[in-house]
Design a protein around this motif. Structure first.
Motif, PDB file in Angstrom:
ATOM      1  N   GLY B  10       0.854  -1.188   0.000  1.00  0.00           N
ATOM      2  CA  GLY B  10       0.000   0.000   0.000  1.00  0.00           C
ATOM      3  C   GLY B  10       0.885   1.231   0.000  1.00  0.00           C
ATOM      4  O   GLY B  10       2.026   1.194   0.439  1.00  0.00           O
ATOM      5  N   VAL B  11       0.355   2.294  -0.510  1.00  0.00           N
ATOM      6  CA  VAL B  11       1.165   3.508  -0.528  1.00  0.00           C
ATOM      7  C   VAL B  11       1.410   3.923   0.913  1.00  0.00           C
ATOM      8  O   VAL B  11       0.475   4.011   1.694  1.00  0.00           O
ATOM      9  N   LEU B  13       1.549   6.444   3.170  1.00  0.00           N
ATOM     10  CA  LEU B  13       1.179   7.848   3.100  1.00  0.00           C
ATOM     11  C   LEU B  13       1.899   8.677   4.158  1.00  0.00           C
ATOM     12  O   LEU B  13       2.048   9.873   4.020  1.00  0.00           O
ATOM     13  N   ARG B  35      -2.362  13.354   4.985  1.00  0.00           N
ATOM     14  CA  ARG B  35      -2.749  13.808   3.652  1.00  0.00           C
ATOM     15  C   ARG B  35      -4.219  14.212   3.604  1.00  0.00           C
ATOM     16  O   ARG B  35      -4.562  15.303   3.168  1.00  0.00           O
ATOM     17  N   ARG B  36      -5.059  13.278   4.090  1.00  0.00           N
ATOM     18  CA  ARG B  36      -6.483  13.563   4.035  1.00  0.00           C
ATOM     19  C   ARG B  36      -6.809  14.789   4.873  1.00  0.00           C
ATOM     20  O   ARG B  36      -7.600  15.632   4.492  1.00  0.00           O
ATOM     21  N   GLU B  91     -16.775  11.168   6.473  1.00  0.00           N
ATOM     22  CA  GLU B  91     -15.439  11.134   5.869  1.00  0.00           C
ATOM     23  C   GLU B  91     -14.385  10.864   6.945  1.00  0.00           C
ATOM     24  O   GLU B  91     -13.391  10.190   6.696  1.00  0.00           O
ATOM     25  N   LEU B  94     -14.371   7.220   7.618  1.00  0.00           N
ATOM     26  CA  LEU B  94     -13.793   6.566   6.439  1.00  0.00           C
ATOM     27  C   LEU B  94     -12.269   6.665   6.464  1.00  0.00           C
ATOM     28  O   LEU B  94     -11.556   5.660   6.362  1.00  0.00           O
ATOM     29  N   PHE B  97     -10.732   4.650   9.327  1.00  0.00           N
ATOM     30  CA  PHE B  97     -10.688   3.220   9.029  1.00  0.00           C
ATOM     31  C   PHE B  97      -9.595   2.900   8.021  1.00  0.00           C
ATOM     32  O   PHE B  97      -8.904   1.888   8.124  1.00  0.00           O
ATOM     33  N   ILE B  98      -9.466   3.779   7.034  1.00  0.00           N
ATOM     34  CA  ILE B  98      -8.467   3.524   5.990  1.00  0.00           C
ATOM     35  C   ILE B  98      -7.080   3.408   6.630  1.00  0.00           C
ATOM     36  O   ILE B  98      -6.289   2.549   6.260  1.00  0.00           O
ATOM     37  N   TYR B 101      -7.047   0.324   9.652  1.00  0.00           N
ATOM     38  CA  TYR B 101      -7.147  -1.093   9.302  1.00  0.00           C
ATOM     39  C   TYR B 101      -6.313  -1.466   8.083  1.00  0.00           C
ATOM     40  O   TYR B 101      -6.647  -2.387   7.356  1.00  0.00           O
ATOM     41  N   ARG B 102      -5.226  -0.719   7.875  1.00  0.00           N
ATOM     42  CA  ARG B 102      -4.320  -1.128   6.795  1.00  0.00           C
ATOM     43  C   ARG B 102      -3.678  -2.445   7.189  1.00  0.00           C
ATOM     44  O   ARG B 102      -3.395  -2.699   8.350  1.00  0.00           O
ATOM     45  N   ARG B 103      -3.423  -3.265   6.193  1.00  0.00           N
ATOM     46  CA  ARG B 103      -2.769  -4.528   6.503  1.00  0.00           C
ATOM     47  C   ARG B 103      -1.300  -4.257   6.788  1.00  0.00           C
ATOM     48  O   ARG B 103      -0.622  -3.566   6.054  1.00  0.00           O
TER      49      ARG B 103
ATOM     50  N   ILE C 342     -18.518   1.642   4.539  1.00  0.00           N
ATOM     51  CA  ILE C 342     -17.489   2.022   5.507  1.00  0.00           C
ATOM     52  C   ILE C 342     -17.332   0.915   6.550  1.00  0.00           C
ATOM     53  O   ILE C 342     -16.215   0.557   6.939  1.00  0.00           O
ATOM     54  N   LEU C 345     -14.994  -1.883   5.885  1.00  0.00           N
ATOM     55  CA  LEU C 345     -13.569  -1.706   6.154  1.00  0.00           C
ATOM     56  C   LEU C 345     -13.224  -2.069   7.601  1.00  0.00           C
ATOM     57  O   LEU C 345     -12.079  -2.396   7.914  1.00  0.00           O
ATOM     58  N   GLY C 348     -10.954  -4.744   8.963  1.00  0.00           N
ATOM     59  CA  GLY C 348     -10.441  -5.460   7.802  1.00  0.00           C
ATOM     60  C   GLY C 348      -8.930  -5.411   7.757  1.00  0.00           C
ATOM     61  O   GLY C 348      -8.271  -4.869   8.658  1.00  0.00           O
ATOM     62  N   LYS C 349      -8.382  -6.050   6.735  1.00  0.00           N
ATOM     63  CA  LYS C 349      -6.937  -5.913   6.515  1.00  0.00           C
ATOM     64  C   LYS C 349      -6.778  -5.307   5.133  1.00  0.00           C
ATOM     65  O   LYS C 349      -6.667  -6.017   4.133  1.00  0.00           O
ATOM     66  N   LEU C 350      -6.804  -4.005   5.119  1.00  0.00           N
ATOM     67  CA  LEU C 350      -6.913  -3.305   3.847  1.00  0.00           C
ATOM     68  C   LEU C 350      -5.573  -3.230   3.122  1.00  0.00           C
ATOM     69  O   LEU C 350      -4.543  -2.983   3.733  1.00  0.00           O
ATOM     70  N   PHE C 352      -4.052  -1.414  -0.619  1.00  0.00           N
ATOM     71  CA  PHE C 352      -4.479  -0.304  -1.465  1.00  0.00           C
ATOM     72  C   PHE C 352      -4.002  -0.444  -2.897  1.00  0.00           C
ATOM     73  O   PHE C 352      -3.294   0.398  -3.409  1.00  0.00           O
ATOM     74  N   LYS C 429      -1.646   4.036 -10.012  1.00  0.00           N
ATOM     75  CA  LYS C 429      -1.698   4.969  -8.882  1.00  0.00           C
ATOM     76  C   LYS C 429      -1.501   6.401  -9.339  1.00  0.00           C
ATOM     77  O   LYS C 429      -2.126   7.326  -8.805  1.00  0.00           O
TER      78      LYS C 429
END
Lengths: 275, 395, 624
Positions: B10-11, B13, B35-36, B91, B94, B97-98, B101-103, C342, C345, C348-350, C352, C429
Motif C-alpha cells: 500500500g502507498v 502515506l 494527507r487527508r 469522511e 472513512l 478506518f483507511i 485497518y491497513r494490513r 465504511i 472496512l 479489515g486488513k486493507l 491499497f 496509482k
C-alpha cells in the motif's frame, strides 16, 4: 444382490443442462412478460399525454362531437376482444397438436385484427373529414398518436400472427426449423391464397362431427401438458423440447395479442367512454 | 490449483510530505491521516475564505438584501451546518478506518469475517430519517411562508422574457420598460412571469431565487428589497444562443424616488430640437426600419409585442424588441451587458453581433440583414444622439 | 477437453458465419464477453470525445469574458458533452461490465439471448455514430442534454442538429431496452444451481435493478421524443404554447425518464464498489441484505422524485413539498449504502491496490455529492442553486466522483480477468492521484462559483461576478483530470502486451468469475458450479471460514462433455444497420430518395432471417 445404479446418460444430461432455466420458465416467456411491462409505460405515457390535452380542441371538433356515435368503435372493440378468444383457441389447438385448427384460429385472429385496423383507417378518414386532424387541435393530435400507436401494435401483431400461422409446424417431418430459402416460396404461395395442405396433421385431431357443441368442446379443450418420461432418451427429450418451443411460439404471440387487446379496453374506456 | 496473490505494498502515506505545510489544524486525528487531513483543512480554509468574501459579489446568494433571498440563505445555512457535521463524521470515519485497518507488512492472516449487524443497520437507517426530518421541517415552513405575498399594498410587475432581454410592465402605473426593473424598497413586489418565446428563468440572487418564465403559463413570485441598490439579475434557464447575455438589473428606490421615476416614465419624452443630430437620428430610426420592432414613443400599445412574437414564429423578420422611449435614462444596454455609453452604443449599432453574438437584431433587422441598408457612420452618430436624448423629463 | 460447439473456424458471407477470428469474428460475435469488450472500447473512445468537449468548455470559462468559442459552439459542446457522457460513456461502460462480468458471476455460459445482445451493441454503436454525424451534416444539437422544449421546436432551432439528437436517442433507447430485457431474463433464468436471489453478488443485483429501471423509464422518453418529432416533422404543437401545447409536459416526460436514468448511471458503480471493497478488506460485504435492499429502494424511489428537477417551474407549493419529501427519503437508503461500505472496512486488513483506491475515492466523493444533493432537495434553497454551477458541482461529484471513479475501480479490478494481464500498479496509482486531485480541484470550487451566482450553460460571464479565480482553479483541475487519463490509456496499451500475467485469481476474489482462467474460456465454465453463499469461490478457498458450508468443487470436466454455444450471426448488425438507415430516412424524409423504406425493408428482412436461423448453426452442431 446390490442393485447397480443406472449409468448416467451424459449426453442427455448435457442437453438438459443446456435447456435448464432457474425458474423453469422459458427465456422467451420471461422476456415477453418483461417487455409487456415496458409497453405499459409506453402506453401509460401516451394516455397521460392524451388526458393532458383532451380538452384542448382549438379549431377542431371537441370530444362530444367527435365521439357522437360509438357504434363503430364498439364493434371494433368487440371484434378485437373476440380475437382474444380465437387466440386462446389457437393456443389450445397448438397444445393439442392440431396444426390445421391452430392455423385456422390464428388466421381468424389476424383477420379480426385486420378488420380492426381497417375500421380504424376508416375512422381516421372520417375524423379527418370532420376536421379532427393532428394539426387541428392537440386533442386531435394526442388522440391520433395514441390510437395510431395502438394500431401500429395491432398491425405488428397481425404480421406476427400470420408469420406464426405460416411458419410454425407442429409436426415436422424431417427438418425441425425450416430455413428461409425453403419457406419463402411457401410464404409467398400462402399470400397468393394457395396454402399448402399439411401432410403430417394427425387424423384423430380433426373434428369428427359437424355438430357445433362437439366442435366447441373440442376446440376449447386444452390437454394437460405432455410429461416427459424419467427415462426418456435424447431423441424423446429433444422432440419434447421442440414441441414445447413450438407451442411457445403460439403462446408468445398470444401474450402480445392479449396485451394489445387489454390496452384497447383501457383506451376505449379512457378515450371514448369517459367524458 | 495455485493462486497468484498480488501483495502490492500500500502507498505509505505517512512518509509523504504534507501538501500544505501551513495548514494549522488542531484536530486530534492529525497524526492518523496527514494527507487527508491536509485536504480537509485546505477545504475548510478555502470554504471560510470563499464564504467570507463572496457576499460582496453582485450575484452572490450569500449577500441577501431582501426577505425571500434571506430566508433561502438561512435555510441553506441550517442545512449546510448539518451537512458539515455529516460530512466530517462520515469522511472522518472513512479516513480513520483507511489508516487504522491497513494490513501490516507481512501479515497474511484473515481478519474476522463480519457479515453484518442488524442493530447497527436499523440504527443507521433511522438516524438519517431524523436528520432529514430536521431539514424537512424548516423546508416546509419556508415553502408555506413564501407561498403567498404578505397582505397589504403591493406593486404589481409583469415580467416578460424574450430571447434575449427582459421586458417589465407595470400594469397599474402604465409603464413599460426593458432590462432595468425599478422597484420601491420595503414594499412587496408581486411579479407575474410570462414568456413570449422559450423558457427563461428569472433570478435576482440577492433578492430571490429562480422562478421559471414559461411560455403559455403565468408564474407568480414576490420579493421585497430592504434598501436602495442596484441588483444584478440573469436568466438561469438555457434559452438559446445569447442565454449567457440575458441579464438585467433591479434598481430599488425609496418610495419617493420611485414615484418620481414613474412620473417621468408616464410623461411623453421631449421631441429633439429641429436640425439637431438627434432629429436626424429620429428620421434614421424610421427610415432604417427600427420601428418594425422597437417602440419609441411611450409604452407599447397592448398586443404589439405579442404580434411581433407571432410574426417571428411564422417566419417574418420581426421580433419583440425593447421599448426605447426612455432609453437615454438607462444605466445599461444590451440586456444588462454593458454600462450605457455613447461609444458602446455606437459600437453596438455598428455590429451588434460582435458585442452580443446571436442577438435577434443582428439576425433580423434590415440594417444588418440587407447590405444595401447598412448604417453609415453618420447614421450611427445620429442614432446615438437620438437614443441618448430619449430621456424622461426631469422633475 | 470438452467439446464446444459453435466455435468452429471458417466463414462465408452467404452461409451462417461460424468463425470467431479476425474482424468478421468481432462483427458476427454473439459472445457476451466479446460484446462486453466492444462496449468498453467504444465507450472509452466516446469518453475521449466527451472529455475533450469538456476541456474546451473549461478553457473557454477559465477567465471571464473570453471568446475562445462562440456561444453557438459552446452550446453544442455542453449538449454533446452531456449526451455523450450519459448515453455513450457511462451507460455503455456499465453495459460492458454487465456483459462481461454478470454472466460469469451468476455461473452462466452467456446471456439468455446472445444475438439480441449483439443487436443492442450495434444499435448503441450506430446510435452514437449517428449523433456524431451531426458534426459534419448539420451542426450538432445545442439545446442541452435535457433539450427543454420549446427551445427545441422549429422556430427556435431550425437546424437539423436537434433531429439528429432525437433520432439518435431513439436508437440508443431501443438498444438499452433490449439489452436490459436480456439482462433481466439472464439474471432470472440463468443463475447457477443454488444461487438464490439473496446470494447474487451485489453487482448482479444492481444490474438487475438498473435493467428494470431502463425497461420502465425508457418508454417514457421515447414518447417524449416521438411527440417532439411529430412537432418538428409534421407541424403538430405538443410543446408549442401558441398551438396550445405545454412545454412543461416535455420536462415531465424527460425527468420521469431522467431521474431513474441518473440511478441507472450510479447504481452499477455502486455494485462494483460493493465487490471491490470486501475483496481488498479481506472480509465479506457488511450488511449484504441491506445494501441490496437499499439499492432496490433507490431504484423504486427513482420513479417518484422527478419533479425535484423542476422546483423552479412553478408547480406549486404542494407538488414541491411532495417531491422534496420523496427526495429526502432517497437520502436514507443512500446513507445506508455508504455506512455499510465504511463498515466493510471495519477490522479489515486493507491493501491499497488501484481498484481499492478508486473504490474508496468513490465512497468519499459520492458522499460529497450526496450531501450537496440533500441541500437542493429543499425547494427554497434549490431555487437559489438550480441551474447554477452548484448543481454542476453536485452531479459531477455523483457522476464523475461517483460513477466514473467506481467504474475505473471496476476497470482495474476486472481488466486482469478480461485480458489475462495485470494493469501496471504504478501507472494506475499515478492515474488515480491525478484524477482524484484533478476532479476535486475542478469540481469543488464550482460549489462556490454557483453560490456566487454563476449560472450553468453560459459561455461567458462578467468579471464583476468575481468568480474568475474559482473558474481558473476548476479549469486547472479539469486539465489535470484530463491528463490523468493519458496514464490510463498508456497503461492499457502497455499492459495488453507487457503486463504481468494475471493468473485466475489475482486479488483473492470472492465471486465465481475468479475461479476460471483469465481470460475465461468462451463457454465460461466447463461444469457449472453449485453455490451455497454469496462468496462461493472464496468459500472454496477458505472452507474453514465458509458461512453456509462449502459446496463440492465442480467435478473435473468430462472428455465427452458437450457444451452447445450459440453461433455467430450476421443479422444483429444488419438489423441495427437497417434501423439506423431508417433513422436517416426519417431525418431526411423530405428528400425523394426512399431511404426510410429501404432501411425498414432491411430491418424486416433481417428480422425474419434472424427468426428463421437456428440459434445454433447446423454446421457447428454437426461437429460432435
Amino acid at each position: 444382490m446390490v442393485q447397480q445404479a443406472p449409468p448416467i446418460n451424459h449426453a442427455l444430461e448435457d442437453i438438459k443442462e443446456h435447456h435448464r432455466t432457474s425458474t423453469g420458465q422459458s427465456h422467451r416467456k420471461v422476456l415477453m412478460w418483461t417487455f409487456l411491462g415496458s409497453e405499459c409505460m409506453f402506453f401509460g405515457s401516451l394516455i397521460a399525454t392524451f388526458l393532458i390535452y383532451h380538452n384542448n380542441v382549438a379549431s377542431g371538433p371537441n370530444r362530444e362531437h367527435a365521439f357522437e356515435s360509438l357504434f363503430l368503435v364498439s364493434v371494433m372493440a368487440f371484434v378485437l376482444l373476440a380475437s382474444s378468444f380465437t387466440m386462446v383457441l389457437a393456443l389450445a389447438a397448438a397444445r393439442r397438436g392440431d396444426q390445421k385448427m391452430m392455423r385456422a384460429w390464428l388466421l381468424l385472429t389476424a383477420f379480426c385484427g385486420l378488420f380492426f385496423i381497417g375500421s380504424q383507417g376508416y375512422e381516421f378518414y372520417h375524423f379527418t373529414h370532420e376536421g379532427l386532424t393532428p394539426h387541428a387541435s392537440l386533442f386531435g393530435a394526442s388522440f391520433m398518436i395514441l390510437t395510431g400507436f395502438h394500431g401500429a401494435h395491432v398491425t405488428l401483431g397481425i404480421l406476427w400472427l400470420v408469420s406464426v400461422a405460416v411458419l410454425v409446424r407442429l409436426h415436422p417431418k424431417k427438418d425441425h426449423r425450416p430455413i428461409m430459402a425453403s419457406m419463402l416460396p411457401k410464404f409467398l404461395g400462402f399470400l397468393a391464397g394457395v396454402p399448402k395442405r399439411e401432410p403430417g396433421a394427425p387424423i384423430e385431431a380433426r373434428p369428427r362431427h359437424r355438430r357445433f357443441m362437439t366442435f366447441a368442446r373440442e376446440q376449447t379443450l386444452a390437454p394437460p401438458p405432455p410429461v416427459l418420461a424419467k427415462d426418456a432418451s435424447i431423441e424423446q427429450f429433444e422432440a419434447h423440447h421442440l414441441a414445447e418451443e413450438k407451442v411457445l411460439n403460439v403462446e408468445l404471440v398470444g401474450l402480445y395479442w392479449h396485451f394489445v387487446d387489454i390496452v384497447w379496453v383501457v383506451i376505449f374506456t379512457v378515450v371514448y367512454l369517459f367524458r | 490449483m495455485p493462486r497468484t496473490r498480488l501483495t502490492l505494498k500500500g502507498v505509505d502515506l505517512r512518509e509523504r510530505p504534507l501538501p500544505n505545510r501551513d495548514s494549522r489544524s488542531t484536530m486530534s486525528f492529525n497524526k492518523l491521516s496527514p494527507r487527508r487531513l491536509a485536504i480537509l483543512t485546505l477545504t475548510a480554509a478555502l470554504l471560510l475564505l470563499v464564504t467570507a468574501c463572496l457576499p460582496d459579489r453582485p450575484q452572490s446568494t450569500f449577500g441577501p438584501e431582501g426577505k425571500i433571498a434571506r430566508d433561502q440563505l438561512h435555510l441553506f445555512q441550517f442545512i449546510f451546518w448539518i451537512a458539515v457535521i455529516v460530512f466530517v463524521a462520515v469522511e472522518g470515519v472513512l479516513v480513520y478506518f483507511i489508516f487504522k485497518y491497513r494490513r501490516k507488512a507481512g501479515d497474511t492472516t484473515l481478519p474476522p469475517q463480519i457479515h453484518g449487524n442488524n442493530r447497527l443497520e436499523i440504527a443507521w437507517t433511522i438516524l438519517p430519517v431524523f436528520i432529514l426530518a430536521a431539514i424537512a421541517i424548516p423546508t416546509y415552513r419556508t415553502i408555506a411562508d413564501h407561498k403567498d405575498p404578505p397582505e397589504g399594498d403591493a406593486l404589481k410587475v409583469e415580467v416578460i422574457g424574450h430571447q434575449w432581454w427582459w421586458e417589465f410592465r407595470y400594469p397599474d402605473l402604465g409603464v413599460v420598460t426593458a432590462n432595468e426593473m425599478h422597484i420601491p424598497i420595503n414594499k412587496t413586489v408581486v411579479v407575474d412571469l410570462e414568456s413570449q418565446d422559450v423558457i427563461h428563468s428569472f433570478w435576482i440572487p440577492k433578492l430571490a431565487g429562480k422562478t421559471d418564465v414559461v411560455p403559455g403559463r403565468i408564474n407568480v413570485m414576490w420579493l421585497v428589497a430592504d434598501k436602495e441598490g442596484n441588483y444584478y439579475g440573469q436568466c438561469a434557464e438555457l434559452c438559446g444562443l445569447a442565454h449567457a447575455q440575458m441579464r438585467f438589473r433591479v434598481i430599488s428606490h425609496t418610495q419617493e424616488n420611485f414615484d418620481k421615476w414613474v412620473k417621468g416614465q408616464t410623461t411623453a419624452p421631449p421631441q429633439p430640437a429641429a436640425n439637431s443630430a438627434a432629429a436626424r437620428g429620429a428620421q434614421t430610426f424610421v427610415t432604417k426600419g427600427c420601428l418594425a420592432c422597437h417602440t419609441i414613443s411611450g409604452p407599447d400599445a397592448p398586443g404589439v409585442q405579442e404580434g411581433r412574437a407571432q410574426g417571428f414564429e411564422q417566419g417574418r423578420a420581426v421580433f419583440p424588441a425593447p421599448n426605447l422611449a426612455y432609453f437615454g435614462d438607462r444605466g445599461t444596454m444590451a440586456a444588462g451587458l454593458f454600462d450605457l455609453t455613447e461609444d458602446r452604443l455606437a459600437k453596438w449599432l455598428q455590429d451588434p453581433d460582435e458585442l452580443k453574438p446571436g442577438n435577434r437584431m443582428a439576425e433580423l433587422a434590415q440594417a444588418y440583414a440587407d447590405p444595401g441598408s447598412k448604417l453609415s457612420d453618420a447614421d450611427i452618430e445620429a442614432l446615438v444622439a437620438y437614443l441618448m436624448s430619449r430621456q424622461a423629463v426631469k422633475n | 477437453m470438452a467439446t464446444i460447439a459453435g466455435g468452429m473456424k471458417g466463414r462465408s458471407i452467404l452461409r451462417r458465419p461460424t468463425g470467431t477470428e479476425g474482424i468478421w469474428g468481432w462483427i458476427t460475435t454473439v459472445d457476451a464477453k466479446r460484446i462486453g469488450v466492444l462496449y468498453g472500447v467504444t465507450a472509452l473512445i466516446f469518453f475521449i470525445a466527451g472529455g475533450l468537449e469538456a476541456l474546451i468548455m473549461r478553457v473557454q470559462l477559465a477567465s471571464p469574458e473570453q471568446n475562445i468559442t462562440s456561444p453557438e459552439t459552446f452550446n453544442q459542446l455542453f449538449t454533446m458533452h452531456g449526451t455523450t457522457m450519459v448515453f455513450l460513456v457511462i451507460m455503455p461502460l456499465n453495459a460492458a461490465f454487465f456483459n462481461f462480468v454478470m454472466p460469469l458471476q451468476i455461473g452462466a455460459r452467456d446471456v439468455a439471448f446472445p444475438r439480441l445482445n449483439a443487436l443492442s451493441y450495434w444499435l448503441f454503436l450506430f446510435g452514437g455514430l449517428f449523433l456524431h454525424v451531426s458534426f459534419i451534416a448539420a451542426g450538432p444539437p445545442d439545446a442541452g442534454w435535457f433539450s427543454y422544449a420549446n427551445l427545441t421546436e422549429r422556430p427556435f432551432s431550425p437546424e437539423n442538429g436537434i433531429d439528429y439528437w432525437i433520432l439518435s436517442l431513439q436508437l440508443l433507447g431501443v438498444a438499452s431496452v433490449l439489452s436490459s430485457l436480456n439482462f433481466i431474463v439472464t439474471i432470472i433464468n440463468l443463475r447457477a444451481k443454488g444461487m438464490s436471489f439473496m446470494r447474487l453478488p451485489v453487482f448482479v443485483w444492481m444490474t438487475f435493478v438498473v435493467a428494470f429501471l431502463l425497461v420502465l423509464a425508457m418508454p417514457v422518453i421515447t414518447i417524449g421524443l416521438v411527440l417532439l418529432m411529430f412537432d418538428r416533422f409534421t407541424g403538430t404543437s405538443f410543446f408549442i404554447p401558441s398551438g396550445g401545447g405545454d412545454p412543461v409536459l416535455w420536462q415531465h416526460l424527460f425527468w420521469v425518464f431522467g431521474h431513474p436514468e441518473v440511478y441507472v448511471l450510479i447504481l452499477p458503480p455502486m455494485g462494483m464498489v460493493s465487490e471491490i471493497l470486501p475483496v481488498f478488506s479481506r472480509k465479506p460485504l457488511f450488511g449484504y441484505k441491506f445494501v441490496v435492499l437499499a439499492g432496490i429502494f433507490i431504484g423504486v424511489t427513482g420513479f417518484t422524485v422527478w419533479s425535484h428537477h423542476m422546483f423552479s417551474v412553478g408547480l406549486g407549493p404542494i407538488a414541491n413539498t411532495y417531491f422534496a419529501t420523496a427526495t429526502f427519503l432517497v437520502g436514507v437508503p443512500t446513507g445506508v449504502k455508504i455506512f455499510n461500505w465504511i463498515a466493510t472496512l471495519y477490522k479489515g486488513k486493507l491493501t491499497f491496490e488501484t481498484p481499492m483506491l478508486f473504490a474508496l475515492a468513490f465512497v468519499a466523493l459520492f458522499t460529497i455529492g450526496g450531501i450537496s444533493g440533500v441541500m437542493h432537495a429543499s425547494p427554497p434553497t434549490d431555487l437559489q442553486q438550480t441551474d447554477t454551477y452548484f448543481i454542476v458541482a453536485h452531479f459531477h461529484y455523483v457522476l464523475f466522483g461517483g460513477a466514473i471513479f467506481g467504474m475505473m475501480g471496476g476497470l482495474y479490478y476486472w481488466f486482469p480477468k478480461v485480458t489475462g494481464r495485470m494493469l501496471n500498479e504504478t501507472l494506475g496509482k499515478l492515474h488515480f492521484w491525478f484524477m482524484f486531485i484533478g476532479a476535486n480541484l475542478a469540481f469543488f470550487p464550482m460549489h462556490f462559483s454557483g453560490m456566487a451566482g454563476m449560472p450553468r450553460r453560459i459561455y461567458t460571464y462578467d468579471s464583476d461576478l468575481g468568480v474568475g479565480w474559482l473558474n481558473m482553479i476548476s479549469t486547472v483541475g479539469a486539465l489535470i483530470m484530463g491528463a490523468s487519463f493519458l496514464f490510463l490509456v498508456y497503461n492499457i496499451l502497455h499492459s495488453l502486451k507487457k503486463g504481468k500475467a494475471a493468473g485466475n485469481d489475482p486479488w483473492d476474489g470472492h465471486t465465481l468469475e475468479w475461479s476460471v482462467s483469465s481470460p475465461p474460456p468462451i463457454h465460461n465454465y466447463d461444469e457449472i458450479p453449485t453455490v451455497r453463499s454469496n462468496r462461493p469461490y472464496w468459500d472454496q478457498k477458505h472452507p474453514e471460514l465458509a458461512e453456509h458450508g462449502v459446496p463440492p468443487p465442480p467435478p473435473a470436466p468430462r472428455k465427452n462433455k458437450h457444451i452447445a454455444l450459440p453461433s455467430p450471426s450476421y443479422w444483429p448488425i444488419v438489423l441495427a444497420a437497417g434501423m439506423t438507415i431508417a433513422a436517416f430516412g426519417a431525418l431526411y424524409h423530405e428528400t425523394i430518395l426512399p431511404v426510410l423504406p429501404i432501411g425498414l425493408s432491411i430491418a424486416v428482412i433481417a428480422t425474419y432471417a434472424w427468426v428463421l436461423e437456428p440459434p445454433i448453426a447446423k454446421q457447428a452442431e454437426g461437429h460432435h
